[in-house]
Enzyme design. Structure first.
Site, PDB file in Angstrom:
ATOM      1  N   GLY A 209     -66.430  36.713  65.030  1.00 28.18           N
ATOM      2  CA  GLY A 209     -65.918  35.364  64.746  1.00 28.18           C
ATOM      3  C   GLY A 209     -66.963  34.321  65.074  1.00 28.18           C
ATOM      4  N   ASN A 210     -66.556  33.092  65.171  1.00 28.78           N
ATOM      5  CA  ASN A 210     -67.481  32.037  65.592  1.00 28.78           C
ATOM      6  C   ASN A 210     -66.710  30.964  66.353  1.00 28.78           C
ATOM      7  OD1 ASN A 210     -66.618  29.900  63.627  1.00 28.78           O
ATOM      8  ND2 ASN A 210     -67.260  31.486  62.176  1.00 28.78           N
TER       9      ASN A 210
END
Ligand code: CTP
Length: 400
Positions: A209-210
């Protein structure tokens, strides 16, 4: 559009600042609005209903039942009548009830029945205003799409000095005026917005993810909705949400789902803003069972995701406006401009990662907007909501 002929409910709860509300009612009536005042019982201690009834030209309401005749004040039809509900002043108590849906008086019953936009001008003593519960309630009310007119700093009724004073009636009036003025400029437009990160599953428990929180994209969706657009928000995984009545939210998890959702909606959109931080790569394979540890290293094979924005750029017709975001760490403007042309965009919003208080998770952002005609506009650090307003102001100004 203006406040003229608009139906506005002013909800007054029991704070000393209630004494300033007759001025607000007068300004609204002078501007041609229809004003219905609703007061809580305790507000009667601070301002008289006779003054407010005289200035508004309508009887002031407080109870479900009219004392003298026994007839019912219909909170549902009043809620639907209103184009806007303005709560001023709002006490900590009423604020808490609004956040939690407790409808134990007539004003709150109307509030729960209303479908219109809501503005809130809190007023309380500084410690009550600074209390984490008040802050959490205000935050919660913001997620409902409400417009908070923050309390200002100054001398308070307690004799203390600090934040907690209700904004002055002239400024609340200006706020209402601006709301109706700007409200209309995206009416009839369909706006598609993406926001948040994407999560690319490695196995049933892990993902890539980020740090995107979705704040910027949600602010864009809310700004468009408040200006009258019909908004579709394609939202990656985030704890944030929005519930503005003009926003339809489609929740997605990963880049492939975002691609599908965006493509389904794109043909209908007049303006599309891709604010999501879409993963560029996703695991080539997602394990169906949790991957067990084996050895000291592990490799993951990734494959590129489809570039949603670039695909939209290929597909868009002459009347559609396409806006991308760019997050760069070097040669920022040159790289953003390259992206704008490569993806066939009309505008690109360049985020600064170097700036303090800007970018991921912050409430503020500092951007430059590059246009396909070669203009570059640098904006100062602002609330994400104000950045969103700048984006639409520029889009509308460029299309005149
Ligand atoms: N974007 C997209 N689909 C992807 C990746 C990015 O639609 N698979 C969009 C983002 O929503 C953003 C814009 O493309 O509006 C720019 O994203 P960014 O990651 O900065 O640029 P990339 O094109 O991915 O290029 P690079 O990572 O090399 O800078």
């Amino acid at each position: 559009m203006s406040v003229k002929d608009k139906n506005i409910i002013i909800g007054i709860s029991g704070g000393i600042a209630a004494y300033k509300i007759p001025m607000l009612v007068r300004l609204l009536r002078k501007a041609g609005a229809n004003v219905q005042v609703i007061m809580t019982e305790s507000a009667h201690d601070f301002v008289t209903p006779v003054t407010l009834a005289t200035l508004s030209g309508r009887p002031v309401l407080t109870d479900f039942v009219k004392d003298d005749t026994g007839t019912w004040n219909n909170h549902v039809s009043l809620g639907l009548w209103a184009d806007l509900m303005v709560f001023a002043p709002v006490t900590a108590n009423t604020l808490a009830k609004m956040a939690h849906g407790q409808a134990d008086n007539f004003l709150l019953a109307v509030y729960m029945s209303a479908k219109c936009p809501v503005m809130i001008a809190p007023a309380m003593d500084l410690d009550m205003y600074a209390h984490p519960a008040t802050k959490a309630n205000l935050k919660k009310l913001q997620t409902y799409g409400y417009d908070i007119i923050p309390a200002t700093e100054g001398e308070l009724a307690s004799g203390l000095t600090g934040y907690g004073r209700m904004e002055e009636p002239e400024n609340i009036f200006a706020h209402i005026n601006d709301f109706f003025k700007k409200k209309s400029d995206l009416t009839g437009k369909k706006v598609l917005v993406t926001a948040g990160p994407t999560y690319e599953s490695i196995d049933p428990v892990r993902f890539i993810g980020n740090h995107s929180s979705g704040k910027m994209g949600i602010a864009i969706a809310e700004e468009a909705a408040e200006r009258g657009a019909e908004v579709v928000l394609v939202l990656g995984p985030t704890h944030l949400q929005t519930s503005h009545p003009n926003i339809k939210t489609i929740n997605v998890q990963n880049a492939a789902q975002m691609y599908e959702a965006v493509h389904k909606e794109f043909d209908n959109a007049d303006i599309t803003v891709m604010a999501a931080a879409v993963a560029d790569f996703t695991p080539e394979q997602t394990a169906t069972e949790k991957i067990k540890k084996s050895g000291d290293t592990m490799s993951l094979k990734l494959k590129a995701t489809k570039d949603i924005l670039a695909a939209l750029g290929q597909k868009k017709n002459g009347r559609q406006i396409l806006i991308g975001f760019a997050m760069e760490t070097e040669n920022e403007k040159a790289n953003a401009l390259k992206k704008l042309h490569k993806k066939n965009l009309d505008f690109i919003v360049l985020n600064s990662l170097r700036e303090k208080n800007a970018g991921f998770k912050h409430d503020t952002n500092k951007v430059s907007i590059l246009t396909k005609t070669g203009d570059i506009i640098d904006y100062p650090l602002k609330n994400k909501k104000d950045v969103a307003a700048d984006i639409f102001d520029l889009v509308l100004a460029s299309n005149k």
